[in-house]
Scaffold this active site. Structure first.
Site, PDB file in Angstrom:
ATOM      1  CE1 TYR A 108      44.080  43.083  37.137  1.00  0.00           C
ATOM      2  CE2 TYR A 108      43.758  43.934  38.861  1.00  0.00           C
ATOM      3  CZ  TYR A 108      44.439  43.395  38.166  1.00  0.00           C
ATOM      4  OH  TYR A 108      44.678  41.472  38.909  1.00  0.00           O
TER       5      TYR A 108
ATOM      6  CG  ASN B 161      38.818  39.989  41.814  1.00  0.00           C
ATOM      7  OD1 ASN B 161      39.082  39.136  41.193  1.00  0.00           O
ATOM      8  ND2 ASN B 161      39.254  40.702  42.323  1.00  0.00           N
TER       9      ASN B 161
ATOM     10  CG  HIS C 266      43.156  38.601  47.737  1.00  0.00           C
ATOM     11  ND1 HIS C 266      41.710  39.515  48.311  1.00  0.00           N
ATOM     12  CD2 HIS C 266      43.856  39.068  46.259  1.00  0.00           C
ATOM     13  CE1 HIS C 266      41.660  40.348  47.017  1.00  0.00           C
ATOM     14  NE2 HIS C 266      42.976  40.177  46.371  1.00  0.00           N
TER      15      HIS C 266
ATOM     16  CG  HIS D 161      41.272  36.938  44.101  1.00  0.00           C
ATOM     17  ND1 HIS D 161      41.480  37.999  43.279  1.00  0.00           N
ATOM     18  CD2 HIS D 161      41.306  36.548  45.397  1.00  0.00           C
ATOM     19  CE1 HIS D 161      40.747  38.344  44.666  1.00  0.00           C
ATOM     20  NE2 HIS D 161      40.523  37.977  45.509  1.00  0.00           N
ATOM     21  CB  VAL D 162      47.287  35.983  45.997  1.00  0.00           C
ATOM     22  CG1 VAL D 162      48.106  36.405  46.469  1.00  0.00           C
ATOM     23  CG2 VAL D 162      46.336  35.522  46.962  1.00  0.00           C
ATOM     24  CG  HIS D 163      48.484  41.189  43.175  1.00  0.00           C
ATOM     25  ND1 HIS D 163      47.308  42.355  42.993  1.00  0.00           N
ATOM     26  CD2 HIS D 163      46.901  40.556  42.075  1.00  0.00           C
ATOM     27  CE1 HIS D 163      46.382  41.823  42.581  1.00  0.00           C
ATOM     28  NE2 HIS D 163      45.954  41.058  41.523  1.00  0.00           N
TER      29      HIS D 163
END
Ligand SMILES: *[C@@H]1O[C@H](CO)[C@@H](O)[C@H](O)[C@H]1NC(C)=O
Ligand SMILES: *[C@@H]1O[C@H](CO)[C@@H](O)[C@H](O)[C@H]1NC(C)=O
Ligand SMILES: *[C@@H]1O[C@H](CO)[C@@H](O)[C@H](O)[C@H]1NC(C)=O
Ligand SMILES: *[C@@H]1O[C@H](CO)[C@@H](O)[C@H](O)[C@H]1NC(C)=O
Ligand SMILES: *[C@@H]1O[C@H](CO)[C@@H](O)[C@H](O)[C@H]1NC(C)=O
Ligand SMILES: *[C@@H]1O[C@H](CO)[C@@H](O)[C@H](O)[C@H]1NC(C)=O
Ligand SMILES: *[C@@H]1O[C@H](CO)[C@@H](O)[C@H](O)[C@H]1NC(C)=O
Ligand SMILES: *[C@@H]1O[C@H](CO)[C@@H](O)[C@H](O)[C@H]1NC(C)=O
Length: 469
Positions: free
Chosen positions: A200, A234, A329, A356-358
């Site tokens: 990140y 991403n 998302h 991707h999805v936290h």
């Protein structure tokens, strides 16, 4: 008359039971577990986990991944800060310290905006024995540091093996909790399947690449001792033309090498490995994947190659999930689903892991491949040839949890919960594997969700969820 009445009662009862069952089946479980909504904070740069190892030009950010297609190779990477230093890795088997061998690698650097990387080394050790503990040393000539790894057992159908699963890790206090829980889990994961979004750093001004360095030092305590199998997310894109950075994946591609050529891939973002009884295909959600693209052509050849007699377990890793019932998302994986879901069903993929999805989510075995634009068949249906889709983007990065869910919970969603945690995939033999998810708020061994996965090639029976707490 009496009979007629009884029939009527029975009919009503049956209808009642059916409607209750239908309600029961509508969706899966949304966990009632509530965690605090606080965003997690990044650990400050002077935290213990980011300490620079002492000594002149001491190697740091040491990490390993599989170095060939079958597990007889290990790719060792490390960074030296002051000068290039040596590219050599010295290694020996635990049972034979007199036979020290060496392998030589390469060194590279990259620039990003006003950042210049340290000297990034990559060295592949080949021809190792299976199932053997090796020690290895890097930083030869100046400050030498020693680590070890254990090679996997030889590829074969009934070889038990235990994988860890983490995604979207970042470098917060929660990230540290996730990694610590994984390390202390008595299930003892031997290889990490990492489903993308590492440091990140791109959330910092100018994509502050020193945060790639801190992340490398943070994860070294695990990634230097067991291979992490990398998937690009991403947050690996670091694409920012406004500051003159228009080459996607530049920091990631320079720092995290993978053995993509061993699977005849032309890109490090999609590749495959065999490990014990598993065949693992890594896909890239952020590289072109439409028809005729390089990734498509590679996958077209790759799925038919998998020999389920040799590697019964077919596992796919990607970053953006195809089935996701969180608001965050939502449907981002749809174009990839349209492209590839039919192959997952055709080739009986056992499980697809994404990040991707936290949050955490596990699907039923469903597919949605009948639609042809005009037939209206666009609802997921139960399909025992389909994979289970598991979203495990809950590593703990500082963007926080995805708490908002689409309602009602769709029937394909078996279990969902917005908590940080990690997963364990424990392959027992060619027919049985046990997957468990461990939220950070519980003890290391506590399973918040789990499922027996029955191999899709060797066993077409339905599974049942167990031990949902
Ligand atoms: C956030 O964390 C602080 C300190 O742990 C705690 O006092 C506070 O109640 C938390 N806030 C929420 C919304 O959970
Ligand atoms: C060391 O281990 C390897 C791999 O298991 C084995 O082939 C070799 O015979 C062992 N050597 C000794 C000295 O035990
Ligand atoms: C270590 O391996 C070498 C080469 O295979 C062999 O000559 C030597 O005897 C081995 N040492 C031990 C302690 O087994
Ligand atoms: C890079 O530029 C940013 C913004 O001007 C600045 O804050 C930072 O200190 C610079 N870093 C280096 C290594 O020059
Ligand atoms: C680092 O290693 C190189 C090569 O062995 C040597 O020439 C150099 O003097 C060393 N530097 C320090 C500060 O130890
Ligand atoms: C990170 O976790 C480790 C335990 O695994 C602990 O020793 C360390 O102090 C933690 N660091 C921070 C900054 O939380
Ligand atoms: C598949 O693997 C098995 C076990 O290794 C082997 O006997 C068989 O020949 C392989 N099949 C093909 C088509 O390569
Ligand atoms: C495979 O593992 C499962 C779960 O441990 C066990 O019940 C089953 O008997 C095993 N199958 C064989 C053939 O050993």
């Amino acid at each position: 008359m009496g009979f007629m009445r009884w029939d009527f009662v029975v009919l009503v009862l049956v209808l009642l039971i059916l409607s209750v069952a239908a309600e029961f089946c509508y969706g899966g479980r949304t966990s009632s577990f509530v965690r605090t909504a606080n965003l997690s904070l990044d650990m400050p740069v002077d935290s213990d986990v980011f300490l620079v190892p002492p000594g002149y030009n001491a190697p740091q950010q040491v990490h390993i991944t599989q170095g060939d297609h079958v597990g007889k190779g290990v790719l060792v990477s490390w960074v030296t800060p002051d000068e290039p230093g040596s590219n050599t890795v010295i290694y020996w088997a635990e049972n034979n310290t007199t036979l020290k061998k060496q392998a030589d690698g390469i060194v590279l650097t990259y620039n990003y905006f006003n950042y210049t990387s340290g000297y990034i080394h990559h060295c592949t050790i080949k021809g190792l024995e299976f199932d053997t503990k090796y020690y290895y040393e890097v930083g030869i000539g100046n400050t030498t540091r020693q680590f070890w790894f254990v090679t996997p057992p030889e590829v074969g159908p009934d070889v038990p093996y235990t994988f860890g699963l983490i995604g979207d890790l970042g470098q917060t206090y929660d990230s540290n909790r996730t990694l610590t829980h994984y390390e202390l889990n008595p299930a003892k994961g031997k290889t990490m399947l990492f489903v993308g979004d590492l440091s990140y750093a791109d959330d910092y001004p100018f994509h502050d690449n020193t945060r790639w360095d801190t992340w490398g030092r943070f994860t070294e305590r695990n990634a230097a001792y067991q291979p992490w199998i990398w998937t690009a997310g991403n947050h690996e894109l670091d694409f920012d033309p406004d500051i003159g950075e228009s080459i996607p994946f530049k920091p990631y591609e320079n720092r995290y090498h993978v053995p993509y050529e061993a699977s005849y891939s032309t890109s490090p973002f999609w590749y495959s490995i065999k490990r014990a009884s598993a065949y693992i295909i890594v896909m890239s959600s952020y590289s072109a994947y439409g028809k005729y693209t390089p990734q498509y052509k590679w996958l077209l050849n790759e799925f038919p190659k998998v020999n389920r007699t040799e590697t019964p377990w077919l596992i796919v890793l990607m970053h953006s999930p195809l089935y996701n019932s969180y608001v965050n998302h939502y449907m981002e994986g749809e174009t990839m689903r349209v492209m590839y879901e039919s192959w997952f069903v055709e080739y009986k993929v056992d499980v697809v892991f994404a990040g991707h999805v936290h949050a955490y989510e596990r699907s039923e075995r469903v597919s949605n491949v009948a639609y042809n634009i005009v037939n209206g068949l666009c609802t997921p249906i139960n399909d025992y040839s389909a994979p289970v889709y598991i979203t495990i983007g809950d590593g703990g990065n500082f963007e926080g949890l995805a708490t908002e869910m689409t309602e009602p919970q769709p029937s394909y969603s078996a279990y969902r919960e917005a908590s940080f945690g990690h997963g364990i995939l424990d392959i027992k033999n060619r027919t049985h594997a046990y997957f468990s998810w461990h939220r950070n708020q519980d003890g290391f061994a506590v399973e918040a969700d789990s499922v027996w996965l029955l191999n899709r090639y060797w066993n077409s029976l339905e599974e049942s969820s167990v031990a949902a707490l």
